[in-house]
Design an enzyme around this catalytic site. Structure first.
Site, mmCIF file in Angstrom:
data_model
loop_
_atom_site.group_PDB
_atom_site.id
_atom_site.type_symbol
_atom_site.label_atom_id
_atom_site.label_comp_id
_atom_site.label_asym_id
_atom_site.label_seq_id
_atom_site.Cartn_x
_atom_site.Cartn_y
_atom_site.Cartn_z
ATOM 1 N N CYS A 86 0.833 -1.203 0.000
ATOM 2 C CA CYS A 86 0.000 0.000 0.000
ATOM 3 C C CYS A 86 0.870 1.256 0.000
ATOM 4 O O CYS A 86 1.557 1.524 -0.984
ATOM 5 C CB CYS A 86 -0.967 -0.034 1.184
ATOM 6 S SG CYS A 86 -2.373 1.068 0.989
ATOM 7 N N HIS A 194 -3.500 -5.625 0.898
ATOM 8 C CA HIS A 194 -2.858 -5.826 2.206
ATOM 9 C C HIS A 194 -2.797 -7.309 2.580
ATOM 10 O O HIS A 194 -3.725 -7.816 3.217
ATOM 11 C CB HIS A 194 -3.655 -5.106 3.293
ATOM 12 C CG HIS A 194 -3.497 -3.627 3.280
ATOM 13 N ND1 HIS A 194 -2.511 -2.982 3.995
ATOM 14 C CD2 HIS A 194 -4.202 -2.660 2.651
ATOM 15 C CE1 HIS A 194 -2.622 -1.670 3.807
ATOM 16 N NE2 HIS A 194 -3.637 -1.440 2.998
ATOM 17 N N GLU A 196 -1.139 -8.623 4.899
ATOM 18 C CA GLU A 196 -1.091 -8.775 6.360
ATOM 19 C C GLU A 196 -2.485 -8.753 6.975
ATOM 20 O O GLU A 196 -2.674 -9.174 8.098
ATOM 21 C CB GLU A 196 -0.184 -7.696 6.979
ATOM 22 C CG GLU A 196 -0.807 -6.325 7.203
ATOM 23 C CD GLU A 196 -0.944 -5.479 5.936
ATOM 24 O OE1 GLU A 196 -0.760 -6.020 4.828
ATOM 25 O OE2 GLU A 196 -1.248 -4.276 6.058
#
Lengths: 223, 745
Positions: A86, A194, A196
């Protein structure tokens, strides 16, 4: 493996990346402060999401001048693995570690949404553990994720198999549905989604883990 | 030197009696700066002078409450040595004048309230109310306000890095000239690391940190305490400008500085800025504070003491440190690139002493300034009803069409267009986010989770402020029960009109009393909140709009969601079909959207039955028996069944058996009445669900089964609704975007 998560003023997904590596992946992770000139003994670097330096001027435009980015550039030049997520992707592009630019989403609005990505190449340390064509459910959360580059660069990215992920339903107007790309040496990847946030069963998807697992496998081979 | 004239006193919105009280406290005429200081501290916004008397009726204690009202935020125990700090705040007036910055700084202000207590914010929710966006006259403006408010919230919350995880968005004409923006925030801290806003330790330095002071926001608190007039637009400079990046730095720096152990007390500078933080910290600590304004970091030159004291520049904090340890604090703030300047010290004399160029420009007893604000027992008499008690005769010719209109209406339709602009996932704790009955956040620190919900319903409260408010508390707690959570505390935002009108004051009093009764019944103490009065424009007041946010605890697990998961499951309506008659139907969404009318009374609530129904649902969800769970609210049973079907699995429902011999519930009531205490559960283990419900003496009729892709509702041989699920979902999903783009669906 030791992952370093860079903390810029305004990073806000730093802890999420740290948590995914530590808790969901079971590897070591530590924070690296933005004015560090040296990275220490790290195996991989993550530039996390957020709003580094408030995204003033342009996303990532100020972060590229921070002392840590000199160290990151050197780390990358020496073959170290660098993953920009990002805002991290935006910084890598601003720092010329990756080609192209990220503009405001075509709809001009911030979008937070889980969507599907297609894994376009497994020939990378970030997707080695994935299947070619594998679909991943991973969220995005950005206002400026519209990837653009000139035609020659885009053709080059495709010809060199450096487009890692594509959106199935392009949310932001990115050229050729590009969601993530590699540098020529294939050790630096930037992606707007993302991974994560898709690393914990409680969060609804663990499809993002494959990125981190691939990195661990790739690093194990190097050692 | 400015002379204090009656005109000047009036422009500061102080009455003659209030001015006389100031003179008595000081033993002399106030200076211009002192007049300004008193006017903001004694404004409705800061002093709660009209509501304080009645707010005392609310229950504020409970077994989980660590800190009740009176601090920057309330605090409840959440186990394992951790606490949650949470509160709700309104930013209504600024959001009307400048929607983007008004809403953004509303988020910024409440976030500071949370982290000033040492708690890291982990969730934000917003209760938003606007005029109709399809109104031919005001629609364009209302759309612009909505878009500005939403992007302002997104801008601030996303950059700061706190997920916006839920809330509500409602449209009524009464908000045409007075939108409501209520922001709830919650943070988590260790129980032994809570910080309070108290100035203690004579001689300790008072340190100013964060952004520089400018001329923005002067008299914001007083603006929030007056009605809107034609001139209000000229007050745009009174609205502050927010910088979420700076706030993020301030958050990290404050939490890190707190770890040094050198901070004695800390308070954010919100409404009434430096004035409020100095006198409140001194008042709470029983001390005085002396500051020298020359040392206050300033963005503009030539600011007067009056302007510096009343500025509402954002992203500033005031803290008291242990003498001799200033450098430890300065070092942390410097690391984060922030100013930290000693501007004064704690004194023994109980006075707020303000100096400028070495000269004393204000000297006021802290305690009296902060705590002796006027207290009014304003007359409150309920006016004669304006809405008729009896409703119109009506009979639907097209129940499917009615359902479609409801699903396409602003209040009921999907709010995805709004919440996709919010980062609802950052910090990777959001187990259930926007669109769920309650948001659920896991706590990485404790292994437990928190559920939270935000509710209001001004239609009910307009018809009956007391009952309407009880219904709101019930619904909020019910949302938590659907998540399997036990409520531990609540915060409230009371949005009302001009309290100097007896009828508005009566609404406020009735509402507070209803809230108190329901909160006691559900054992949910109010730990803090906000009162926003004078929500009137050109003499037109808003409907009474209390909003409540409830927080509850649960074990961490994958949440039960609204939508049906697989075909061939039994559907049970825990709580039963409920009761309704024409009068009790007048406040429903059906009355609003289909009949364009409003009459009668709010739905009927049996607090006792509601509590048992909630306990049953909580047990059912906790036992893992529910594949899906959804509470009935706006639009009643039919809308709830439709929402349950939007995952693609539909249902076939027959209400004949549940009705038994009862026939007085006509189809419109049966499908669309909004009686409380009801939750839809789909399950593979119906007997076990029934066993739990009957243990609480709560009805739980089996009303149907999940099917493939149609929504079918009949009563015996009578088909009431039969429609494709995807067709309904498209209407529901696309309505808001169409309304915003074209002004109609």
């Amino acid at each position: 493996m030791r992952f370093g998560v860079v903390v810029f003023p305004g990073s806000n997904c730093d802890h999420d990346a740290w948590f995914a590596v530590r808790q969901n992946l079971g590897q070591q992770a530590e924070f690296v402060w933005h004015d560090s000139e040296r990275l220490g003994n790290l195996d991989a670097i993550i530039l996390p999401g957020g709003f580094s330096y408030g995204d003033y001027l342009r996303c990532g435009a100020i972060a590229k001048f921070s002392p840590v980015m000199r160290a990151v550039k050197k780390f990358a030049a020496d073959g170290g693995l660098v993953l920009g997520i990002c805002n991290g992707f935006q910084i890598l592009v601003e720092a010329s570690l990756l080609p192209g630019a990220l503009l405001r989403n075509r709809g001009l609005k911030f979008i937070c949404r889980e969507l599907r990505l297609r894994t376009e190449t497994t020939d990378s340390p970030f997707t080695g553990a994935a299947e070619k064509g594998q679909l991943l459910r991973v969220p995005i959360a950005h206002g400026e994720g519209c990837y653009i580059a000139d035609e020659r660069t885009l053709d080059e990215l495709e010809a060199e198999d450096r487009v890692v992920f594509r959106y199935l339903d392009n949310p932001n107007g990115s050229e050729r549905d590009i969601a993530g790309i590699l540098n020529r040496e294939r050790n630096v990847m930037g992606m707007m989604p993302h991974p994560e946030r898709a690393s914990d069963p409680l969060m609804g998807s663990t499809d993002g883990l494959v990125v981190f697992r691939s990195m661990v496998s790739a690093l194990a081979l190097q050692l | 030197m400015t002379t204090i004239t009656p005109d000047l006193i009036a422009t500061h919105q102080l009455t003659e009696a209030e001015y006389d009280k100031i003179v008595r406290i000081l033993g002399r005429e106030p200076s211009y700066t002192e007049l300004g200081i008193f006017s903001v501290m004694w404004s409705e916004h800061c002093s709660y002078k009209s509501s304080r008397l009645h707010l005392r009726k609310l229950p504020t204690r409970g077994k989980y409450v660590v800190q009740g009202p009176g601090e920057n935020a309330g605090i409840v125990d959440i186990g394992s040595g951790y606490v949650a700090a949470f509160k709700i705040e309104s930013h209504n007036h600024p959001s009307f004048i400048e929607p983007f910055q008004g809403a953004a700084t509303g988020v910024g202000g409440i976030l500071r309230d949370i982290f000033t207590m040492g708690a890291r914010p982990i969730a934000v929710m917003d209760a938003l109310r606007f005029g109709h966006i399809d109104d031919p006259g005001n629609g364009r403006r209302n759309r612009r306000i909505l878009e500005g408010v939403v992007s302002g919230i997104a801008h601030y919350g996303n950059c700061f890095g706190v997920p916006t995880v839920g809330g509500e968005c409602v449209f009524e004409s009464c908000y045409n000239g007075n939108p409501l923006v209520n922001v709830f925030a919650l943070g988590v801290a260790k129980r032994n690391e809570i910080f309070y806003a108290r100035a203690a330790g004579i001689g300790n330095p008072v340190i100013y940190v964060g952004a520089k002071t400018g001329r923005d926001g002067i008299h914001g608190a007083s603006m929030a305490s007056a009605e809107f007039t034609e001139e209000s637009k000229q007050k745009r400079p009174n609205v502050q400008v927010g910088d979420p990046f700076l706030e993020k730095l301030l958050l990290e720096a404050c939490l890190e500085a707190m770890q040094t152990g050198a901070i004695v007390g800390i308070q954010d500078m919100g409404a009434a800025g430096l004035t409020c933080s100095t006198c409140e910290m001194g008042s709470r600590g029983g001390t005085g504070i002396e500051i020298e304004l020359d040392r206050v970091p300033q963005r503009e030159s030539g600011m007067s003491p009056y302007e510096i004291m009343l500025s509402e520049s954002q992203e500033r904090m005031l803290l008291v440190a242990e003498k001799g340890r200033e450098s430890e604090i300065v070092r942390v703030f410097k690391k984060w690139g922030l100013d930290a300047v000693t501007v004064g010290s704690v004194t023994p004399d109980g006075l707020l002493r303000v100096k400028h160029h070495g000269e004393t420009v204000a000297e006021i007893p802290n305690q009296q300034l902060a705590d002796s604000a006027p207290l009014y027992d304003r007359p409150h008499t309920l006016p004669p009803r304006t809405a008729p008690i009896e409703g119109p005769e009506f009979a639907s010719k097209d129940l499917v069409g009615d359902l479609e209109r409801l699903l396409a209406s602003g209040d009921v339709c999907s709010k995805r267009w709004i919440w996709e602009q919010y980062d609802y996932q950052v910090r990777t704790n959001t187990l259930a986010g926007p669109g769920a009955d309650a948001a659920i956040l896991r706590l990485k620190e404790t292994g437990e989770s928190l559920a939270m919900a935000l509710d209001g319903n001004a239609r009910y409260c307009y018809l009956s402020p007391r009952e309407g408010t009880r219904l709101i508390v019930a619904e909020c707690c019910r949302n938590l029960a659907v998540a399997g959570a036990e409520p531990v505390g609540a915060t409230n935002n009371l949005n009302f009109g001009n309290p100097e009108r007896p009828e508005v004051m009566a609404q406020l009093v009735e509402s507070i009393e209803g809230m108190a009764e329901a909160c006691r019944h559900f054992d949910v103490p109010i730990t803090g909140g906000n009162v926003s009065l004078y929500n009137e424009t050109l003499g037109e007041g808003i409907w009474p709009t209390p909003v409540i946010g409830v927080v509850g605890r649960i074990k961490t697990a994958a949440p039960v969601t609204i939508t049906f998961k697989s075909p061939d499951r039994e559907i049970l309506l825990v709580g039963g079909l409920g009761r309704c008659d024409l009068r009790r139907f007048g406040g429903t969404q059906y009355a609003k959207v289909v009949l364009k009318d409003l009459w009668g009374l709010s739905p009927e609530l049996d607090l006792d039955y509601e509590k048992r129904a909630q306990a049953a649902v909580r047990d059912i969800v906790r036992a893992g028996l529910a594949e899906s769970a959804h509470d009935l609210s706006d639009g009643g049973l039919a809308v709830a069944l439709a929402e349950c079907s939007f995952g693609g699995v539909g249902c076939s429902v027959d209400l004949a058996q549940a009705l038994g011999g009862v026939t007085e519930l006509r189809p419109e009531f049966l499908l669309f009445h909004e009686g409380p205490s009801r939750v839809l559960i789909s399950t593979a283990q119906a007997e076990k669900v029934e066993a739990i419900a009957s243990r609480y003496n709560v009805e739980s009729p089996r009303i149907g089964v999940t099917t493939k892709d149609r929504l079918r509702i009949r009563r015996g041989g009578d088909t009431l609704i039969d429609v494709g699920v995807l067709q309904l979902r498209d209407i529901w999903e696309q309505a808001l975007e169409k309304l915003l783009e074209h002004g109609h669906v």
